[in-house]
Design an enzyme around this catalytic site. Structure first.
Site, PDB file in Angstrom:
ATOM      1  N   SER A  47      29.412  -8.610 -21.912  1.00  0.00           N
ATOM      2  CA  SER A  47      30.537  -7.988 -21.219  1.00  0.00           C
ATOM      3  C   SER A  47      31.723  -7.642 -22.101  1.00  0.00           C
ATOM      4  O   SER A  47      32.567  -6.847 -21.691  1.00  0.00           O
ATOM      5  CB  SER A  47      31.022  -8.910 -20.093  1.00  0.00           C
ATOM      6  OG  SER A  47      30.064  -8.949 -19.072  1.00  0.00           O
ATOM      7  N   PHE A 108      17.800  -9.189 -14.895  1.00  0.00           N
ATOM      8  CA  PHE A 108      17.528 -10.610 -15.107  1.00  0.00           C
ATOM      9  C   PHE A 108      17.305 -11.288 -13.756  1.00  0.00           C
ATOM     10  O   PHE A 108      18.180 -11.976 -13.228  1.00  0.00           O
ATOM     11  CB  PHE A 108      18.692 -11.260 -15.864  1.00  0.00           C
ATOM     12  CG  PHE A 108      18.990 -10.575 -17.170  1.00  0.00           C
ATOM     13  CD1 PHE A 108      18.146 -10.732 -18.254  1.00  0.00           C
ATOM     14  CD2 PHE A 108      20.096  -9.756 -17.298  1.00  0.00           C
ATOM     15  CE1 PHE A 108      18.410 -10.091 -19.458  1.00  0.00           C
ATOM     16  CE2 PHE A 108      20.366  -9.111 -18.498  1.00  0.00           C
ATOM     17  CZ  PHE A 108      19.515  -9.280 -19.573  1.00  0.00           C
TER      18      PHE A 108
END
Length: 136
Positions: A47, A108
């Site tokens: 991020s 994920f």
């Protein structure tokens, strides 16, 4: 070493200024095995890229090349096509108010069970930006 001593399992960093380069590492890359962190390890940046992308976009805004309240489809017509590309603005993307969903659960899947298993399993996989947008 100070970051590791303060409680971070492991850390590595690289600094470059065009002339010189410095690499450093401390702690463990894998706490189960005790494998140490090494400089130049391959990893997902995650991020933190949002910070760099926002900075680059705002530099383009300042230069007059991008308008914050323009529809993102003006700049990325093949990535965000149709109504969504016309409705979502650059500003909305930057401040996370676009309504475009998060791709992380698709990328994920074990995160849905609060397990890091798929992160470990797929950590070096490359995903095309178009795929990420489709998941979102």
């Amino acid at each position: 070493d100070g970051v590791h001593d303060a409680g971070m399992y492991g850390v590595f960093s690289q600094v470059r200024d065009g002339r010189e380069e410095w690499d450093g590492a401390a702690g463990e890359a894998d706490v189960r095995t005790g494998r140490p962190v090494r400089a130049h390890m391959r990893h997902r940046v995650g991020s933190i890229t949002k910070t760099f992308v926002a900075t680059a976009i705002l530099q383009q805004v300042e230069a007059g090349r991008i308008e914050l309240d323009a529809p993102v489809g003006r700049y990325l017509p093949d990535v965000v096509p149709g109504e969504r590309g016309e409705r979502v603005t650059v500003r909305m993307l930057l401040n996370h108010t676009s309504g475009i969903g998060d791709y992380v659960p698709a990328a994920f899947p074990s995160f849905g069970e609060l397990s890091p298993e798929s992160l470990d399993e797929h950590r070096f996989r490359e995903i095309a930006p178009e795929r990420l947008v489709a998941w979102g």
